[in-house]
Scaffold this motif. Structure first.
Motif, PDB file in Angstrom:
ATOM      1  N   LEU A   1      61.698 136.460  17.225  1.00  0.00           N
ATOM      2  CA  LEU A   1      61.445 135.297  18.186  1.00  0.00           C
ATOM      3  C   LEU A   1      62.077 134.081  17.533  1.00  0.00           C
ATOM      4  O   LEU A   1      61.325 133.495  16.567  1.00  0.00           O
ATOM      5  CB  LEU A   1      60.132 135.151  18.645  1.00  0.00           C
ATOM      6  N   THR A   2      63.172 133.331  18.101  1.00  0.00           N
ATOM      7  CA  THR A   2      63.727 132.156  17.430  1.00  0.00           C
ATOM      8  C   THR A   2      63.651 131.050  18.712  1.00  0.00           C
ATOM      9  O   THR A   2      64.623 131.201  19.379  1.00  0.00           O
ATOM     10  CB  THR A   2      64.802 132.277  16.650  1.00  0.00           C
ATOM     11  N   LEU A   3      62.771 130.270  18.723  1.00  0.00           N
ATOM     12  CA  LEU A   3      62.268 129.473  19.797  1.00  0.00           C
ATOM     13  C   LEU A   3      62.016 128.013  19.717  1.00  0.00           C
ATOM     14  O   LEU A   3      61.310 127.521  18.487  1.00  0.00           O
ATOM     15  CB  LEU A   3      61.048 130.021  20.446  1.00  0.00           C
ATOM     16  N   MET A   4      62.714 127.190  20.406  1.00  0.00           N
ATOM     17  CA  MET A   4      62.607 125.854  20.598  1.00  0.00           C
ATOM     18  C   MET A   4      61.474 125.315  21.360  1.00  0.00           C
ATOM     19  O   MET A   4      61.411 125.753  22.604  1.00  0.00           O
ATOM     20  CB  MET A   4      63.737 125.071  20.985  1.00  0.00           C
TER      21      MET A   4
ATOM     22  N   LEU B   1      63.892 126.871  24.930  1.00  0.00           N
ATOM     23  CA  LEU B   1      62.947 126.996  25.888  1.00  0.00           C
ATOM     24  C   LEU B   1      62.754 126.008  26.952  1.00  0.00           C
ATOM     25  O   LEU B   1      62.421 125.125  26.306  1.00  0.00           O
ATOM     26  CB  LEU B   1      61.747 127.732  25.729  1.00  0.00           C
ATOM     27  N   PRO B   2      62.735 126.407  28.228  1.00  0.00           N
ATOM     28  CA  PRO B   2      62.515 125.090  28.920  1.00  0.00           C
ATOM     29  C   PRO B   2      61.228 124.938  29.004  1.00  0.00           C
ATOM     30  O   PRO B   2      60.464 125.704  28.773  1.00  0.00           O
ATOM     31  CB  PRO B   2      62.680 125.782  30.483  1.00  0.00           C
ATOM     32  N   TYR B   3      60.713 123.567  28.745  1.00  0.00           N
ATOM     33  CA  TYR B   3      59.245 123.051  28.526  1.00  0.00           C
ATOM     34  C   TYR B   3      58.417 123.724  29.248  1.00  0.00           C
ATOM     35  O   TYR B   3      57.309 124.082  28.882  1.00  0.00           O
ATOM     36  CB  TYR B   3      59.370 121.684  28.289  1.00  0.00           C
ATOM     37  N   ASN B   4      58.623 123.842  30.665  1.00  0.00           N
ATOM     38  CA  ASN B   4      57.729 124.096  31.694  1.00  0.00           C
ATOM     39  C   ASN B   4      57.269 125.768  31.692  1.00  0.00           C
ATOM     40  O   ASN B   4      56.333 126.038  32.107  1.00  0.00           O
ATOM     41  CB  ASN B   4      58.210 123.741  32.905  1.00  0.00           C
TER      42      ASN B   4
ATOM     43  N   GLY C   1      66.929 130.503  29.865  1.00  0.00           N
ATOM     44  CA  GLY C   1      67.447 129.032  30.011  1.00  0.00           C
ATOM     45  C   GLY C   1      68.746 128.483  29.371  1.00  0.00           C
ATOM     46  O   GLY C   1      68.376 127.476  28.521  1.00  0.00           O
ATOM     47  N   PRO C   2      69.627 129.254  29.212  1.00  0.00           N
ATOM     48  CA  PRO C   2      70.666 128.823  28.674  1.00  0.00           C
ATOM     49  C   PRO C   2      71.297 127.416  28.870  1.00  0.00           C
ATOM     50  O   PRO C   2      72.015 126.639  28.443  1.00  0.00           O
ATOM     51  CB  PRO C   2      71.791 129.902  28.626  1.00  0.00           C
ATOM     52  N   GLY C   3      71.026 127.029  30.412  1.00  0.00           N
ATOM     53  CA  GLY C   3      71.810 126.053  30.887  1.00  0.00           C
ATOM     54  C   GLY C   3      73.317 126.042  30.823  1.00  0.00           C
ATOM     55  O   GLY C   3      73.850 126.995  31.278  1.00  0.00           O
ATOM     56  N   PRO C   4      74.143 124.920  30.660  1.00  0.00           N
ATOM     57  CA  PRO C   4      75.421 124.901  30.310  1.00  0.00           C
ATOM     58  C   PRO C   4      75.971 125.917  29.347  1.00  0.00           C
ATOM     59  O   PRO C   4      77.236 126.031  29.251  1.00  0.00           O
ATOM     60  CB  PRO C   4      75.724 123.585  30.370  1.00  0.00           C
TER      61      PRO C   4
ATOM     62  N   LYS D   1      64.713 117.874  35.487  1.00  0.00           N
ATOM     63  CA  LYS D   1      63.472 117.458  34.979  1.00  0.00           C
ATOM     64  C   LYS D   1      62.657 118.884  35.481  1.00  0.00           C
ATOM     65  O   LYS D   1      61.543 118.932  34.851  1.00  0.00           O
ATOM     66  CB  LYS D   1      62.857 116.142  35.517  1.00  0.00           C
ATOM     67  N   ALA D   2      62.495 118.849  36.957  1.00  0.00           N
ATOM     68  CA  ALA D   2      62.015 120.058  37.203  1.00  0.00           C
ATOM     69  C   ALA D   2      62.030 121.305  36.664  1.00  0.00           C
ATOM     70  O   ALA D   2      61.096 122.052  36.468  1.00  0.00           O
ATOM     71  CB  ALA D   2      62.299 120.287  38.836  1.00  0.00           C
ATOM     72  N   LEU D   3      62.995 121.608  36.148  1.00  0.00           N
ATOM     73  CA  LEU D   3      63.365 122.969  35.581  1.00  0.00           C
ATOM     74  C   LEU D   3      63.072 122.586  33.842  1.00  0.00           C
ATOM     75  O   LEU D   3      63.127 123.657  33.082  1.00  0.00           O
ATOM     76  CB  LEU D   3      64.669 123.468  35.621  1.00  0.00           C
TER      77      LEU D   3
END
Length: 276
Positions: free
Chosen positions: A145-148, A120-123, A52-55, A20-22
């Protein structure tokens, strides 16, 4: 084509959970991820920056599409899963551990053109978006740019004048770019599901209007929308020459910022840049 295990298995094996912090929320639907990777068009052999690819959910879709991916990941927990992806797609993936806000993206990409695709990480999403759109150098090295984003933020980026969601983000995204809402993504597609809906924005650079300073335009929009409930003659009085510039252009200084079109902001920035 690499034969990859399901994302859920990868996450379980590495003991990963969304932080959540990230601002993390993981996407598992591979068909959806492939659709996102297809939004900019053919990526085969092209450079892609992912933040921010995460896994590695979107990362594997980009690699399947033939992209050469450079991924910036702050969360060290995710690095082993990304390393496995790199082994499955030899020579296609470079992972950089660090804070995307502190990294020079153009330098990282070797000064060569690149597309940006990211859940993108929301923060940090908005801060990165504004950074990509800024600067006097244009066209930028990024080709698209293709961004969530959270759907609310996405709507602000593509908004038209006259509504409450139209603001600084819309002007910055539209004055020398073309921004469109490419896809809505239901909250149930994520693990864990966020409280809000999401949407993907696709932005492509356009011609930069002549005689306009990006920095001056940013200053104007910051002042105008920083006090959006006030008339322009009040909100812009801290910008030297702005009120006189409005009058010279025939723009009523009693209007509010949300009624001012992108073109009108551009005209005002040009007048001020030319000394009023």
């Amino acid at each position: 084509m690499a034969d990859l295990p399901p994302l859920r298995d990868v996450i379980a094996r590495h003991g990963l959970s969304a932080s959540k912090a990230l601002g993390q929320n993981f996407l598992f639907d591979e068909q959806l991820l492939d659709r996102i990777a297809a939004i900019p068009g053919d990526l085969a052999g092209k450079q892609v920056l992912e933040v921010g690819p995460g896994p590695g959910g979107l990362t594997r879709a980009l690699l399947r599409a033939g992209a050469r991916v450079t991924a910036i990941e702050m969360d060290t927990r995710c690095l082993p899963a990304l390393a496995e992806l790199g082994e499955a797609f030899p020579g296609q993936l470079t992972v950089v551990q660090g804070d995307a806000l502190r990294i020079d993206h153009a330098e990282l990409m070797g000064g060569e053109p690149f597309a940006v695709l990211s859940n993108l990480p929301y923060n940090v999403g908005t801060a990165l978006f504004v950074r990509w759109l800024g600067g006097e150098a244009w066209p930028p090295l990024w080709t698209s740019l293709t961004l969530m984003f959270q759907q609310e933020v996405a709507q602000r980026i593509v908004a038209q004048p006259g509504g409450s969601v139209y603001g600084r983000l819309a002007v910055l995204a539209q004055w020398r770019s073309v921004a469109k809402l490419a896809m809505k993504v239901h909250r149930s597609a994520f693990t864990p599901p966020p409280k809000v809906m999401s949407a993907i924005v696709h932005v492509e650079p356009a011609a930069m209007p002549e005689g306009v300073s990006a920095r001056l335009l940013e200053r104007l929009t910051e002042a105008a929308f920083g006090q959006r409930r006030k008339m322009l003659r009040q909100s812009l009085k801290g910008v030297p020459g702005a009120v006189e510039g409005l009058e010279s252009l025939g723009i009523d200084p009693q209007r509010r910022a949300e009624t001012v079109t992108v073109e009108e902001f551009v005209m005002l920035a040009r007048v001020l840049g030319n000394g009023g």
